[in-house]
Scaffold this motif. Structure first.
Motif, PDB file in Angstrom:
ATOM      1  N   ALA A  99       0.837  -1.138  -0.037  1.00 35.81           N
ATOM      2  CA  ALA A  99      -0.027  -0.041  -0.092  1.00 35.81           C
ATOM      3  C   ALA A  99       0.791   1.224   0.028  1.00 35.81           C
ATOM      4  O   ALA A  99       2.067   0.970   0.142  1.00 35.81           O
ATOM      5  CB  ALA A  99      -0.911   0.014   1.195  1.00 35.81           C
ATOM      6  N   GLY A 100       0.380   2.425  -0.383  1.00 31.83           N
ATOM      7  CA  GLY A 100       0.791   3.621  -0.261  1.00 31.83           C
ATOM      8  C   GLY A 100       1.074   4.232   1.260  1.00 31.83           C
ATOM      9  O   GLY A 100       0.154   3.583   2.232  1.00 31.83           O
ATOM     10  N   ASP A 101       2.165   5.087   1.528  1.00 33.53           N
ATOM     11  CA  ASP A 101       2.195   5.243   2.906  1.00 33.53           C
ATOM     12  C   ASP A 101       0.977   5.995   3.446  1.00 33.53           C
ATOM     13  O   ASP A 101       0.755   6.022   4.757  1.00 33.53           O
ATOM     14  CB  ASP A 101       3.359   6.309   3.072  1.00 33.53           C
ATOM     15  N   HIS A 102       0.136   6.879   2.784  1.00 30.30           N
ATOM     16  CA  HIS A 102      -0.991   7.416   3.146  1.00 30.30           C
ATOM     17  C   HIS A 102      -1.823   6.459   3.718  1.00 30.30           C
ATOM     18  O   HIS A 102      -2.570   6.620   4.630  1.00 30.30           O
ATOM     19  CB  HIS A 102      -1.501   8.381   2.166  1.00 30.30           C
ATOM     20  N   ALA A 103      -2.323   5.472   2.754  1.00 32.39           N
ATOM     21  CA  ALA A 103      -3.361   4.509   3.178  1.00 32.39           C
ATOM     22  C   ALA A 103      -2.838   3.750   4.559  1.00 32.39           C
ATOM     23  O   ALA A 103      -3.685   3.416   5.285  1.00 32.39           O
ATOM     24  CB  ALA A 103      -3.511   3.633   2.055  1.00 32.39           C
ATOM     25  N   ILE A 104      -1.624   3.492   4.652  1.00 36.56           N
ATOM     26  CA  ILE A 104      -1.186   2.770   6.016  1.00 36.56           C
ATOM     27  C   ILE A 104      -1.216   3.701   7.058  1.00 36.56           C
ATOM     28  O   ILE A 104      -1.791   3.398   8.226  1.00 36.56           O
ATOM     29  CB  ILE A 104       0.505   2.490   5.589  1.00 36.56           C
ATOM     30  N   HIS A 105      -1.116   4.979   6.777  1.00 40.51           N
ATOM     31  CA  HIS A 105      -0.959   5.862   8.147  1.00 40.51           C
ATOM     32  C   HIS A 105      -2.541   6.280   8.549  1.00 40.51           C
ATOM     33  O   HIS A 105      -2.699   6.311   9.738  1.00 40.51           O
ATOM     34  CB  HIS A 105      -0.008   7.157   7.590  1.00 40.51           C
ATOM     35  N   LEU A 107      -5.309   4.569   7.336  1.00 40.21           N
ATOM     36  CA  LEU A 107      -6.390   3.479   7.734  1.00 40.21           C
ATOM     37  C   LEU A 107      -5.913   2.114   8.282  1.00 40.21           C
ATOM     38  O   LEU A 107      -6.401   1.683   9.164  1.00 40.21           O
ATOM     39  CB  LEU A 107      -6.879   3.308   6.253  1.00 40.21           C
ATOM     40  N   LEU A 108      -4.776   1.474   7.474  1.00 43.38           N
ATOM     41  CA  LEU A 108      -4.419   0.323   7.869  1.00 43.38           C
ATOM     42  C   LEU A 108      -3.995   0.346   9.291  1.00 43.38           C
ATOM     43  O   LEU A 108      -4.310  -0.509  10.210  1.00 43.38           O
ATOM     44  CB  LEU A 108      -3.464  -0.191   6.911  1.00 43.38           C
ATOM     45  N   TRP A 109      -2.859   1.389   9.701  1.00 43.36           N
ATOM     46  CA  TRP A 109      -2.429   1.213  10.946  1.00 43.36           C
ATOM     47  C   TRP A 109      -3.346   1.448  12.189  1.00 43.36           C
ATOM     48  O   TRP A 109      -3.424   0.812  13.229  1.00 43.36           O
ATOM     49  CB  TRP A 109      -1.206   2.062  11.168  1.00 43.36           C
ATOM     50  N   PRO A 110      -4.215   2.671  12.130  1.00 41.09           N
ATOM     51  CA  PRO A 110      -5.095   2.980  13.101  1.00 41.09           C
ATOM     52  C   PRO A 110      -5.978   1.476  13.413  1.00 41.09           C
ATOM     53  O   PRO A 110      -6.364   1.354  14.564  1.00 41.09           O
ATOM     54  CB  PRO A 110      -5.876   4.088  12.733  1.00 41.09           C
ATOM     55  N   LYS A 111      -6.446   1.306  12.191  1.00 39.40           N
ATOM     56  CA  LYS A 111      -7.463  -0.118  12.371  1.00 39.40           C
ATOM     57  C   LYS A 111      -6.613  -1.241  12.959  1.00 39.40           C
ATOM     58  O   LYS A 111      -7.225  -2.084  14.014  1.00 39.40           O
ATOM     59  CB  LYS A 111      -8.368  -0.604  11.030  1.00 39.40           C
ATOM     60  N   LEU A 112      -5.646  -1.695  12.601  1.00 39.35           N
ATOM     61  CA  LEU A 112      -4.916  -2.894  12.870  1.00 39.35           C
ATOM     62  C   LEU A 112      -4.154  -2.802  14.281  1.00 39.35           C
ATOM     63  O   LEU A 112      -3.859  -3.885  14.971  1.00 39.35           O
ATOM     64  CB  LEU A 112      -3.804  -3.303  11.777  1.00 39.35           C
ATOM     65  N   ALA A 113      -3.836  -1.655  14.719  1.00 41.89           N
ATOM     66  CA  ALA A 113      -3.103  -1.247  15.885  1.00 41.89           C
ATOM     67  C   ALA A 113      -3.985  -1.899  17.277  1.00 41.89           C
ATOM     68  O   ALA A 113      -3.732  -2.192  18.428  1.00 41.89           O
ATOM     69  CB  ALA A 113      -2.979  -0.041  16.210  1.00 41.89           C
ATOM     70  N   LYS A 114      -5.467  -1.574  16.853  1.00 40.64           N
ATOM     71  CA  LYS A 114      -6.516  -2.207  17.856  1.00 40.64           C
ATOM     72  C   LYS A 114      -6.717  -3.656  17.602  1.00 40.64           C
ATOM     73  O   LYS A 114      -7.326  -4.094  18.582  1.00 40.64           O
ATOM     74  CB  LYS A 114      -7.764  -1.402  17.432  1.00 40.64           C
TER      75      LYS A 114
END
Length: 303
Positions: A99-105, A107-114
């Motif tokens: 993924a691009g860094d914006h999508a990771i920053h 969406l992906l990271w906030p959701k998967l961190a939980k």
């Protein structure tokens, strides 16, 4: 006696990577050990599988034939072994997402961190890539793109709201020159470029107003490969940047940035997680998809 599967897997890794160093790193072995494994395999089969030079590795005719024969079989074994995780008390497995860094920053990271603390046996690897990566060829489990960029033969699951890109600059920048009134006026501005493989080079800024679409190839002193760096350049007063609105909003609210061409800023279809139809859904992967799903979205695209 049938050839050792580990040796065939080693050959497959070298064939895919086209490089002993990268293949050894992926397998977790030394380059010399991997080279010895391949030489032993060639000796037992009585044919040369690889042509080696100082810079590259290529397949011989015999190597091509072996690759076509074993690749789908070994992949099938990997899928079945992964499926066995369903029999575990807790879901387990490794998931690779590009993924691009914006999508990771955003969406992906906030959701998967939980999500991840509840599933310690699920491992996730993020690979930042702005190119239109072939996730099948590169052996990713899934990728993330804006909706209109997802190929029609993929399953697509929306994971975020619409994305609106905005042209912004610092107040110190606009103190020296007037804001552009039309996208064409950007030609006279110092703009911060993005180099994205997806677009074959420098990204042309895309605008839309009343159904009219415009693409402008801008020029300036700075070129980055990340929207975060472009935003930093704008905050430093070094030019105009074209970045996702959610990144610019906090700075717009505090007056650090000023938006230009607001009426030309149209929303784009949000980010989607996509993966091949033929991918068997392991419990771990299914949980990842569900954790990332955008709850206001209608669901998956299966066409």
């Amino acid at each position: 006696m049938p050839e050792n599967l580990n040796n065939l897997a080693a050959f497959l890794a070298v064939a895919r990577e086209g490089n002993f160093t990268r293949a050894a790193a992926k397998l977790g072995v030394s380059q010399s050990a991997l080279s010895q494994t391949i030489r032993g395999l060639e000796a037992r089969l009585g044919v040369r599988l690889l042509t080696r030079t100082t810079r590259s590795v290529s397949l011989t005719e015999a190597g091509e034939r072996l690759l076509r024969s074993i690749a789908p079989r070994l992949e099938g074994i990997e899928v079945e072994l992964e499926a066995l995780s369903a029999l575990r008390e807790k879901p387990a497995g490794s998931i690779r997402i590009t993924a691009g860094d914006h999508a990771i920053h955003s969406l992906l990271w906030p959701k998967l961190a939980k999500f991840l603390p509840n599933y310690p046996d699920i491992k996730v690897e993020f690979v930042i890539d702005y190119g239109l990566t072939d996730i099948v060829a590169e052996r990713y489990d899934a990728g993330v793109r804006l909706g209109e960029q997802v190929a029609r033969d993929m399953i697509a699951v929306r994971i975020g709201p619409d994305v609106r890109f905005v042209a912004v600059g610092a107040r110190s920048y606009f103190a020296k020159r007037p804001p552009p009134k039309t996208p064409q006026d950007l030609i006279g501005h110092n703009c911060i470029n993005l180099r994205l493989p997806t677009y074959g080079g420098l990204y042309a800024w895309e605008f839309e107003k009343d159904g009219r679409e415009l693409r402008v190839r801008v020029e300036g002193q700075l070129v980055f490969s990340s929207v975060f760096q472009a935003l930093d350049g704008a905050l430093a007063g070094l030019g105009l940047a074209y970045v996702p609105g959610d990144l610019a909003e906090p700075h717009l609210a505090k007056g650090r940035l000023k938006q230009a061409l607001e009426e030309w800023s149209a929303p784009w279809s949000g980010y989607h997680l996509y993966y091949p139809h033929r991918r068997q859904s392991s419990p771990a992967f299914a949980l990842i998809v569900d954790a990332l799903r955008y709850r206001d979205a209608p669901g998956e695209r299966k066409s």
